[in-house]
Structures are given as structure tokens and as C-alpha cells.
Design a protein around this motif. Structure first.
Motif, PDB file in Angstrom:
ATOM      1  N   ILE A   1       7.527  16.754 -19.989  1.00  0.00           N
ATOM      2  CA  ILE A   1       7.278  17.056 -18.577  1.00  0.00           C
ATOM      3  C   ILE A   1       8.650  17.219 -17.931  1.00  0.00           C
ATOM      4  CG2 ILE A   1       6.244  16.251 -16.418  1.00  0.00           C
ATOM      5  CD1 ILE A   1       4.414  14.443 -18.039  1.00  0.00           C
ATOM      6  N   PRO A   2       8.881  18.287 -17.193  1.00  0.00           N
ATOM      7  CA  PRO A   2      10.190  18.462 -16.563  1.00  0.00           C
ATOM      8  C   PRO A   2      10.587  17.244 -15.723  1.00  0.00           C
ATOM      9  CG  PRO A   2       8.893  20.461 -16.363  1.00  0.00           C
ATOM     10  CD  PRO A   2       7.970  19.414 -16.912  1.00  0.00           C
ATOM     11  N   PHE A   3      11.836  16.866 -15.819  1.00  0.00           N
ATOM     12  CA  PHE A   3      12.316  15.673 -15.122  1.00  0.00           C
ATOM     13  C   PHE A   3      12.073  15.767 -13.625  1.00  0.00           C
ATOM     14  CE2 PHE A   3      15.822  13.186 -13.158  1.00  0.00           C
ATOM     15  CZ  PHE A   3      15.433  11.925 -13.599  1.00  0.00           C
ATOM     16  N   GLU A   4      12.279  16.948 -13.038  1.00  0.00           N
ATOM     17  CA  GLU A   4      12.100  17.092 -11.595  1.00  0.00           C
ATOM     18  C   GLU A   4      10.635  16.889 -11.186  1.00  0.00           C
ATOM     19  OE1 GLU A   4      12.394  21.281 -13.442  1.00  0.00           O
ATOM     20  OE2 GLU A   4      13.388  19.321 -13.622  1.00  0.00           O
ATOM     21  N   VAL A   5       9.695  17.210 -12.076  1.00  0.00           N
ATOM     22  CA  VAL A   5       8.274  16.976 -11.789  1.00  0.00           C
ATOM     23  C   VAL A   5       7.971  15.479 -11.833  1.00  0.00           C
ATOM     24  CG1 VAL A   5       5.916  17.385 -12.593  1.00  0.00           C
ATOM     25  CG2 VAL A   5       7.590  19.247 -12.643  1.00  0.00           C
ATOM     26  N   ILE A   6       8.539  14.788 -12.816  1.00  0.00           N
ATOM     27  CA  ILE A   6       8.361  13.333 -12.912  1.00  0.00           C
ATOM     28  C   ILE A   6       8.878  12.654 -11.648  1.00  0.00           C
ATOM     29  CG2 ILE A   6       9.128  11.263 -14.129  1.00  0.00           C
ATOM     30  CD1 ILE A   6       9.198  12.951 -16.708  1.00  0.00           C
ATOM     31  N   VAL A   7      10.058  13.060 -11.193  1.00  0.00           N
ATOM     32  CA  VAL A   7      10.649  12.481  -9.987  1.00  0.00           C
ATOM     33  C   VAL A   7       9.789  12.796  -8.769  1.00  0.00           C
ATOM     34  CG1 VAL A   7      12.637  12.582  -8.419  1.00  0.00           C
ATOM     35  CG2 VAL A   7      12.990  12.490 -10.899  1.00  0.00           C
ATOM     36  N   ASN A   8       9.278  14.019  -8.671  1.00  0.00           N
ATOM     37  CA  ASN A   8       8.434  14.418  -7.545  1.00  0.00           C
ATOM     38  C   ASN A   8       7.154  13.592  -7.494  1.00  0.00           C
ATOM     39  OD1 ASN A   8       6.015  16.644  -6.734  1.00  0.00           O
ATOM     40  ND2 ASN A   8       7.755  16.523  -5.325  1.00  0.00           N
ATOM     41  N   THR A   9       6.524  13.406  -8.647  1.00  0.00           N
ATOM     42  CA  THR A   9       5.294  12.604  -8.704  1.00  0.00           C
ATOM     43  C   THR A   9       5.563  11.167  -8.272  1.00  0.00           C
ATOM     44  OG1 THR A   9       4.305  13.936 -10.464  1.00  0.00           O
ATOM     45  CG2 THR A   9       3.533  11.674 -10.251  1.00  0.00           C
ATOM     46  N   THR A  10       6.665  10.601  -8.761  1.00  0.00           N
ATOM     47  CA  THR A  10       7.003   9.219  -8.421  1.00  0.00           C
ATOM     48  C   THR A  10       7.295   9.082  -6.935  1.00  0.00           C
ATOM     49  OG1 THR A  10       7.929   8.966 -10.644  1.00  0.00           O
ATOM     50  CG2 THR A  10       8.505   7.282  -9.023  1.00  0.00           C
ATOM     51  N   ASN A  11       8.047  10.028  -6.383  1.00  0.00           N
ATOM     52  CA  ASN A  11       8.329  10.005  -4.941  1.00  0.00           C
ATOM     53  C   ASN A  11       7.060  10.163  -4.114  1.00  0.00           C
ATOM     54  OD1 ASN A  11      11.086   9.541  -4.324  1.00  0.00           O
ATOM     55  ND2 ASN A  11      11.627  11.536  -5.185  1.00  0.00           N
ATOM     56  N   ALA A  12       6.125  10.962  -4.605  1.00  0.00           N
ATOM     57  CA  ALA A  12       4.861  11.160  -3.889  1.00  0.00           C
ATOM     58  C   ALA A  12       4.063   9.860  -3.818  1.00  0.00           C
ATOM     59  CB  ALA A  12       4.041  12.250  -4.568  1.00  0.00           C
ATOM     60  N   SER A  13       4.103   9.055  -4.887  1.00  0.00           N
ATOM     61  CA  SER A  13       3.390   7.769  -4.874  1.00  0.00           C
ATOM     62  C   SER A  13       4.026   6.812  -3.871  1.00  0.00           C
ATOM     63  CB  SER A  13       3.374   7.154  -6.279  1.00  0.00           C
ATOM     64  OG  SER A  13       4.661   6.730  -6.683  1.00  0.00           O
ATOM     65  N   PHE A  14       5.368   6.829  -3.774  1.00  0.00           N
ATOM     66  CA  PHE A  14       6.043   6.000  -2.763  1.00  0.00           C
ATOM     67  C   PHE A  14       5.679   6.473  -1.361  1.00  0.00           C
ATOM     68  CE2 PHE A  14       9.783   5.565  -5.972  1.00  0.00           C
ATOM     69  CZ  PHE A  14       9.053   4.656  -6.715  1.00  0.00           C
ATOM     70  N   ALA A  15       5.653   7.793  -1.181  1.00  0.00           N
ATOM     71  CA  ALA A  15       5.347   8.358   0.132  1.00  0.00           C
ATOM     72  C   ALA A  15       3.936   8.000   0.578  1.00  0.00           C
ATOM     73  CB  ALA A  15       5.524   9.878   0.096  1.00  0.00           C
ATOM     74  N   ALA A  16       3.003   7.898  -0.374  1.00  0.00           N
ATOM     75  CA  ALA A  16       1.622   7.528  -0.040  1.00  0.00           C
ATOM     76  C   ALA A  16       1.587   6.145   0.598  1.00  0.00           C
ATOM     77  CB  ALA A  16       0.747   7.580  -1.290  1.00  0.00           C
ATOM     78  N   ILE A  17       2.309   5.199   0.020  1.00  0.00           N
ATOM     79  CA  ILE A  17       2.348   3.842   0.571  1.00  0.00           C
ATOM     80  C   ILE A  17       3.021   3.843   1.940  1.00  0.00           C
ATOM     81  CG2 ILE A  17       3.212   1.502   0.209  1.00  0.00           C
ATOM     82  CD1 ILE A  17       0.991   2.314  -1.724  1.00  0.00           C
ATOM     83  N   GLU A  18       4.110   4.601   2.089  1.00  0.00           N
ATOM     84  CA  GLU A  18       4.812   4.678   3.374  1.00  0.00           C
ATOM     85  C   GLU A  18       3.918   5.302   4.436  1.00  0.00           C
ATOM     86  OE1 GLU A  18       8.130   6.956   2.138  1.00  0.00           O
ATOM     87  OE2 GLU A  18       9.088   5.295   1.057  1.00  0.00           O
ATOM     88  N   SER A  19       3.139   6.308   4.048  1.00  0.00           N
ATOM     89  CA  SER A  19       2.223   6.957   4.987  1.00  0.00           C
ATOM     90  C   SER A  19       1.160   5.983   5.468  1.00  0.00           C
ATOM     91  CB  SER A  19       1.575   8.167   4.315  1.00  0.00           C
ATOM     92  OG  SER A  19       0.515   8.675   5.091  1.00  0.00           O
ATOM     93  N   LEU A  20       0.646   5.175   4.554  1.00  0.00           N
ATOM     94  CA  LEU A  20      -0.384   4.210   4.920  1.00  0.00           C
ATOM     95  C   LEU A  20       0.145   3.210   5.942  1.00  0.00           C
ATOM     96  CD1 LEU A  20      -3.262   3.133   4.327  1.00  0.00           C
ATOM     97  CD2 LEU A  20      -2.239   1.681   2.572  1.00  0.00           C
ATOM     98  N   LYS A  21       1.393   2.828   5.798  1.00  0.00           N
ATOM     99  CA  LYS A  21       1.968   1.807   6.677  1.00  0.00           C
ATOM    100  C   LYS A  21       2.134   2.288   8.110  1.00  0.00           C
ATOM    101  CE  LYS A  21       4.382  -0.828   3.080  1.00  0.00           C
ATOM    102  NZ  LYS A  21       5.687  -1.245   2.519  1.00  0.00           N
ATOM    103  N   ASP A  22       2.567   3.552   8.288  1.00  0.00           N
ATOM    104  CA  ASP A  22       2.797   4.018   9.667  1.00  0.00           C
ATOM    105  C   ASP A  22       1.839   5.125  10.122  1.00  0.00           C
ATOM    106  OD1 ASP A  22       3.749   6.381   8.529  1.00  0.00           O
ATOM    107  OD2 ASP A  22       5.852   5.809   8.724  1.00  0.00           O
ATOM    108  N   GLY A  23       0.896   5.498   9.246  1.00  0.00           N
ATOM    109  CA  GLY A  23      -0.138   6.447   9.646  1.00  0.00           C
ATOM    110  C   GLY A  23       0.338   7.862   9.903  1.00  0.00           C
ATOM    111  N   SER A  24       1.363   8.297   9.181  1.00  0.00           N
ATOM    112  CA  SER A  24       1.880   9.644   9.408  1.00  0.00           C
ATOM    113  C   SER A  24       2.064  10.391   8.092  1.00  0.00           C
ATOM    114  CB  SER A  24       3.237   9.567  10.126  1.00  0.00           C
ATOM    115  OG  SER A  24       4.217   8.968   9.272  1.00  0.00           O
ATOM    116  N   TRP A  25       2.193  11.723   8.211  1.00  0.00           N
ATOM    117  CA  TRP A  25       2.519  12.540   7.053  1.00  0.00           C
ATOM    118  C   TRP A  25       3.947  12.234   6.615  1.00  0.00           C
ATOM    119  CZ3 TRP A  25       0.219  16.034   3.818  1.00  0.00           C
ATOM    120  CH2 TRP A  25      -1.102  16.396   4.121  1.00  0.00           C
ATOM    121  N   LYS A  26       4.158  12.265   5.295  1.00  0.00           N
ATOM    122  CA  LYS A  26       5.501  12.094   4.753  1.00  0.00           C
ATOM    123  C   LYS A  26       5.894  13.372   4.023  1.00  0.00           C
ATOM    124  CE  LYS A  26       5.898   7.996   6.325  1.00  0.00           C
ATOM    125  NZ  LYS A  26       6.853   7.699   7.395  1.00  0.00           N
TER     126      LYS A  26
END
Length: 705
Positions: A677-702
């Protein structure tokens, strides 16, 4: 080192040779001198191991229902594979250990090398135990006497729950090892103690300790005896330490009590309770949990966070200390309970005939052993000048059930498998002909012959181990998630750019045959699509480590990342925006039931529903794709229905892509072609999971950068 284990599949009790455990933060490594065999508890485990499949099923009807539910959703073969994999995992025996501290982990300040200590360690020459499950032994208490500490704490916790006062009459039902110790502690507490047991020798020993002990087989009516002894008042309380499937014990215990008496269960009995027995006298009933407060609490046991003494006076560790003090002050005399002393090498003298053995307490004696050996050779193999030599760090259920069977099919060259305790890695090494078992993962990282490392530990160890492996120029396959936070991910990115190893993450769903079929049907037209992916993940108790954000990262980061990657694979794009909402009035604390909305660079949208409140009878995973008036519906990796494609539907055995993933991984590694799997895709997926938690905390799009 040698360790006694119970093989649940064959029913044999085995003395296994395993690596010495590695001391961790908050633990102490102990060289064992003596252990005590708990005949009641260990007999149940041994007898369960010897039972056939039907007998095991009868003993665990709740597990049978889970198996039947899994058959409905996953199919027969995956279910049976999972069942047999569980049975293949050995059970360490023993929990009454005395020894000498030989190593002390970080953040342990109350113990020093050379201290004599007691713990709930197994029957093994070395044990590695968290500090809150270890207590120092007073100088005037012998090693043999100290082995009774844990057993004594089990009885003491039952007493604490009963809360007897000086002069009360307490009945102890079952005068086995725990019962005899419980009775003597009650005597020391100023109670009048009545004991019942069908073993004449145990009754004799109890009477010698000042207990009014009776053998009911001589014709004594237990309820009437207690009534007569108490002038028709009844006992103030009953502690049940017996092991018997009969419901008669709980009924008699209630009938023995006075009005508003108390019954505490320490042992294992039938619990078909009659309301009438408890109703008229308003009898209270409570089940005692092992050694005391802190038991099974990961914060207390694993992380070493003690309960404040002003709020919890008696934790399990303080119960250990109280029993040791009672032995030291001669308030508890355990020496008469010792009926045999057996060298570790002769352990079968105890375990071969446990069903008929009349011993009260059997002590296992340990010889002085050599220095700790943390790597053992299981199979002699040569790996010189070979490419694709694997070292596996982590020997849990996923490694056993998924990784090793697939690597075996692929003829992979595995030099090491590591586990922190050394036992599970040794069992797997023997089963899969792996050359070495180790409890020190750095042995793998630093071995020049190993060029590919699999990491399948708890989630909080993924990033540090990935970094260490990459710094040693190893290629790495790590189970999801790659990291638990952005700082870890940033460090991985830096190290990845500076070193030569490739990095792959266990996003296996994109390699599943039916996922590949979906991708083929959608084509490469770069047209935005809509995806609805549902994970009927099932409930996991809140105390499970996966929920701990510092250890497991929670289920979105730890598990839902699978489907973020799958959606990225199907769209052929990367996530640019994330928004997540969760169930309930306090959604910020409920990542078990959440919906994630993903916006992709190519205009695609994906909704990932991660739910833990659904029926286990329903499909665990479902994916729907909508594109150009066409629809694909994937059901639990077994069926793919197509609408508007002009093709037939597809079905197969459940296949989540693990085999294809490992096949491609090994092929690319040996050819030097890079990651699967391309490294940049792995990093993007991982960042997206972090962004999901951040979005839940403040109720906004990340928005991802």
C-alpha cells in the motif's frame, strides 16, 4: 525455564520449556522458590482440559450460543477454525508463588533485587508480576508458609464482605484449603465457627483448630445442627467455600441463617436460588471476587495505580500483607495444612490423579536455576543468505488464528516469534516449526538475518516498535493501527524517509477477493462514487484495553481505520475532509457507536457506520457502493450482489484478504518492489482516523492537509 501448563485440546498437563519473561515497566521478575497447588481451582481446569468437545460445550453453554451465532454470520469453517484456535492456546496453572526478586522494572520503588516476595505468579521457574500483585514476606515467615498468602486472601476477602463482628456465629461450608484458612481467620476475628465437609480428615483438622466441624455424611442435618448450636437463632452468616454443582448448598445456607443473615459465596456451586429461602428472612447474598478490590482492574493491576487507603482500606495487595501479618503473628497456622512436598520435575505426582487425591496442600519445590534465558531454540534451521526472513513480535489470538496459518501456506521463513511472557510464543513456535521463541523482541530487531518484522502487539507498542525496526533497516508489517496520535505518526514519517526498510499496515480488506471484484466492476473511470460501509462490531466491555486511548486508541483509531482504507481503495482517491457524529447525549465519549463522513479529493463520499449496539445474528460487515445508476452490495465477505452491472452475483467462503495481503507482501519484499500500500495512503488513512476523533470533540469538519 520450566512452566506447568494445561493443554485444553489434548487434556494433558505439561512441563514446558519456555523463555524467561522480560521485566516491564511497573513489574518485578521473580525467581521462584515454592508454589502452592490450589487443588480445587486447578482440578476444575485440569478436568475441563481432559473433557471432550461435547463435555466442554455442556460446561459453557453461553460459549455455545456465541459459536452458533458466529456460524450463522461467518460460516462453519471460519467458526470451527476460531474454536480450535482457542483450544490450542495453553492455560498456565497456578497462582500462589513465592520467590526472590531478580530484576526490577521502571517505576518500581518498593522492591529491590534479593527481596523475598509472594505473588499470584504461576507454577514457573521465573514469573514477571505487576507490582500491585506482589508483597514482601516478613523475615519470620518461611517460603512454605508464605505460599498460602494468595489462598488466604481469597478467604479473607470473603470474610470482609461478610463483615462479621466479635462473637457472631459463622458457618463455613466446605473445609478444603480455602475453607480451613477462612475458618481459622474467622476464629482469629473472635467468631464462633461451624464447619461442614464430607471429608473426615478435613473435619478432624478443623476441629483441631477450634472449629466446631461436622461431617454431614454421618447423618447430621446441617440446618438443624446450626439451629441447635445457636439456640434456634440461626447463624449470623455463611461463607461458602465448597466446589459443587448442587443447588442444595445455597438453599441450606439460607436456611441456616438468622433473620437478615448474610451469605457470601467464595467457591463454585449451583445457583438456582429459591426466592422463598431468602425472602422470609431477608437474607443478603453476595459473590466474592478473588483476592479483593483491584482484581481484574487494569488501572490497578497492570498500570500500578493504587486505590487511596482512605477510600479503599483493603485492596488485594493489602489483603496479601494482612495474611502475611497473620502468619507472622501466629494468628494463622498453615503448616499443618501441608500434606506433601514435590520437586517441580515430579509435578505429575500431583496432576495425574487430581480427582482422587486427598491432599490438602501440595507444595512444589524449585531448584536454583541458571541466569534468565530469554531466547530458546525450538527447531534447528539455517537462514544464512536467505531473503525474506521473518521475525514476529506478538503471539496473541490474531497471530495464532490468522498470520501463522497464512504464512505457513506461503512457505514463509520464520526465524523468531516473540511474546512478553514467552509461553504463547513457544507454543506457536512448536506448532508452526518456528526456529526460536523469545521474550525479548530486541533480539529480533537486532538480528542481521531478519529483514522483515511483523508487529502484532497491543496498539500502544506499534509506533515505538515500527520506529525501532525501521532504524535497524528492517522492512515492517504492522497490524492496524500504525500509530495512536499525530506525534507518533510524524516520527514514523521522519524515520521512514531516513531509512531503507519498507512499511506495510494490516489493512487487509482491500486485498479480499470480493473487494478486488468490486474494484474491477467499478473500473478506473475516476468518477465519484458513494459508499456506505457498516461495521456491526459488537459490544466490548468498557474496561477492555482497546477502549483505553493510551493503550488501544479506541475503536475508531484501532478498528474503523480498516474501512477508511477500504473506502480509499474503492474510490482510488485520498481523504480530504472528515466529520464524525456519535450516539447518545454525551457523544464525545461514545466512539463505539459512531458515523464517519469522508470527503475524497475526487469528489467521492463515504459513510462509515461503526456500531456496537447491533445484533450478533446480523452480518458483521456490509459495504454498499452507488455509481452511475449501478449498485454493489457486499455481505460479510461472503456474498456480492450486483445491480445494473449486467453480471451475476458472486459468493465464496468468507475471505477478508489476509492470504492475498501476505502473498503480495512477501513477493514485493523479496523482489524489492516496495510496499503493498503506498506510504502516503497509509499516512492519509491514519490521519483520517485521528481527524474523526477531533471532529467528534468539537463538532466540526476536519480538513486534512
Amino acid at each position: 525455564m520450566k512452566q506447568i501448563i494445561q493443554d485444553l485440546k489434548s487434556g494433558k498437563t505439561i512441563l514446558e520449556n519456555v523463555p524467561v519473561p522480560k521485566v516491564n515497566q511497573g513489574t518485578v521478575l521473580i525467581k521462584t522458590k515454592r508454589t502452592l497447588v490450589s487443588l480445587g481451582t486447578e482440578r476444575m481446569l485440569v478436568e475441563f482440559g481432559k473433557a471432550n468437545l461435547i463435555q466442554k460445550a455442556k460446561q459453557q453453554p453461553d460459549k455455545v450460543k456465541m459459536v452458533l451465532d458466529k456460524v450463522k454470520t461467518d460460516g462453519l469453517k471460519p467458526t470451527m477454525d476460531a474454536v480450535f484456535n482457542k483450544l490450542n492456546q495453553p492455560l498456565p496453572l497456578g497462582y500462589c508463588n513465592v520467590g526472590v526478586v531478580v530484576e526490577v522494572g521502571k517505576d518500581v520503588h518498593e522492591f529491590n533485587v534479593g527481596d523475598r516476595v509472594v505473588s499470584n505468579g504461576n507454577h514457573a521457574e521465573f514469573v514477571n508480576i505487576p507490582k500491585n500483585l506482589v508483597a514482601k514476606i516478613p523475615d519470620n515467615v518461611s517460603n512454605e508458609e508464605a505460599t498460602f498468602t494468595v489462598i488466604g486472601s481469597i478467604g479473607l476477602q470473603g470474610i470482609r464482605l461478610l463483615n462479621p463482628t466479635f462473637g457472631e456465629t459463622i458457618v463455613v461450608v466446605g473445609l478444603g484449603l480455602i475453607g480451613l484458612v477462612t475458618a481459622e481467620l474467622l476464629k482469629a476475628n473472635g467468631c464462633n465457627v461451624i464447619g461442614f465437609d464430607y471429608d473426615e480428615e478435613k473435619v478432624r483438622m478443623a476441629n483441631e483448630k477450634g472449629v466446631t466441624a461436622v461431617n454431614p455424611s454421618h447423618g447430621t442435618d446441617q440446618v438443624k445442627f446450626v439451629e441447635a448450636y445457636t439456640n434456634l437463632v440461626g447463624a449470623d452468616g455463611v461463607i461458602i467455600t465448597a466446589s459443587n454443582k448442587s443447588n442444595e448448598i445455597i438453599s441450606q445456607s439460607a436456611k441456616m441463617c438468622r433473620k437478615r443473615g448474610r451469605v457470601v459465596l467464595v467457591g463454585v456451586i449451583g445457583l438456582d436460588i429459591s426466592r422463598a429461602d431468602f425472602y422470609e428472612k431477608e437474607i443478603s447474598f453476595q459473590v466474592s471476587c478473588s483476592y479483593g478490590p483491584g482484581r481484574y482492574d487494569e488501572e490497578y493491576e497492570e498500570k500500578g495505580n493504587d486505590y487511596p487507603i482512605g477510600f479503599v482500606r483493603w485492596t488485594e495487595k493489602r489483603n496479601f500483607q494482612a495474611v502475611l501479618n497473620a502468619i507472622s503473628k501466629k494468628n494463622l497456622n498453615v503448616r499443618p495444612l501441608i500434606t506433601e512436598r514435590i520437586p517441580l520435575s515430579d509435578f505429575q505426582k500431583i496432576y495425574e490423579n487430581m480427582g482422587s487425591i486427598k491432599s490438602i496442600a501440595s507444595i512444589i519445590e524449585y531448584d536454583d536455576t541458571k541466569e534468565p534465558k530469554r531466547t530458546i531454540q525450538v527447531v534447528h534451521k539455517s537462514f544464512q543468505n536467505k531473503k525474506g526472513v521473518i521475525g514476529i513480535i506478538g503471539a496473541g489470538n490474531f497471530t495464532s488464528s490468522t498470520i501463522l496459518p497464512n504464512l505457513k501456506k506461503l512457505g514463509a521463513e520464520i526465524k523468531y516469534i516473540a511474546s512478553s511472557g514467552g509461553l504463547s510464543s513457544t507454543i506457536m513456535a512448536k506448532r508452526h516449526a518456528i526456529a526460536n521463541s523469545t521474550s525479548d523482541y530486541r533480539e529480533i530487531v537486532q538480528d542481521e538475518e531478519v529483514d522483515l518484522i511483523f508487529i502484532t502487539t497491543k496498539h500502544n507498542m506499534h509506533a515505538p516498535m515500527v520506529i525501532e525496526a525501521l532504524q535497524n533497516n528492517k522492512s515492517v508489517f504492522v497490524e492496524k493501527p500504525l500509530a495512536l496520535n499525530r506525534d507518533e505518526l510524524k516520527k514514523i514519517e521522519e524515520v521512514y524517509q531516513e531509512n531503507y526498510g519498507n512499511l506495510s499496515v494490516g489493512f487487509n480488506r482491500r486485498f479480499a477477493p470480493l473487494a478486488r471484484k468490486m474494484k474491477h466492476l467499478l473500473g478506473n473511470q475516476n468518477i465519484p462514487i458513494n459508499i456506505i460501509a457498516t461495521m456491526n462490531a459488537g459490544f466490548i466491555p468498557p474496561e477492555t484495553w482497546v477502549h483505553d486511548m493510551e493503550v488501544g486508541g479506541g475503536r475508531i483509531i484501532g478498528e474503523a481505520c480498516h474501512f477508511i482504507d477500504l473506502c480509499s481503495y474503492l474510490t482510488g482517491s485520498i481523504v480530504e475532509g472528515v466529520c464524525m457524529s456519535a450516539l447518545g447525549k454525551n457523544p464525545k465519549e461514545n466512539t463505539d457507536n459512531a458515523s464517519i463522513l469522508l470527503k475524497y479529493e475526487d469528489g467521492s463520499n463515504a459513510v462509515i457506520n461503526y456500531f456496537a449496539n447491533g445484533s450478533k445474528g446480523y452480518s458483521k460487515e456490509r459495504v454498499e457502493v452507488y455509481s452511475q445508476e449501478r449498485t454493489l452490495v457486499l455481505e460479510n465477505w461472503r456474498k456480492l450482489k450486483t445491480y445494473g452491472f449486467g453480471t451475476k452475483n458472486f459468493s465464496s467462503k468468507q475471505d477478508k484478504g489476509h492470504y492475498n495481503q501476505f502473498r503480495k507482501l512477501l513477493a514485493k519484499h523479496k523482489s524489492g518492489e516496495g510496499s503493498i500500500i503506498p506510504f502516503e495512503v497509509i499516512v492519509n488513512t491514519t490521519n483520517a482516523s485521528f481527524a474523526a476523533i477531533e471532529s467528534l470533540k468539537d463538532g466540526s469538519w476536519k480538513i486534512l492537509g
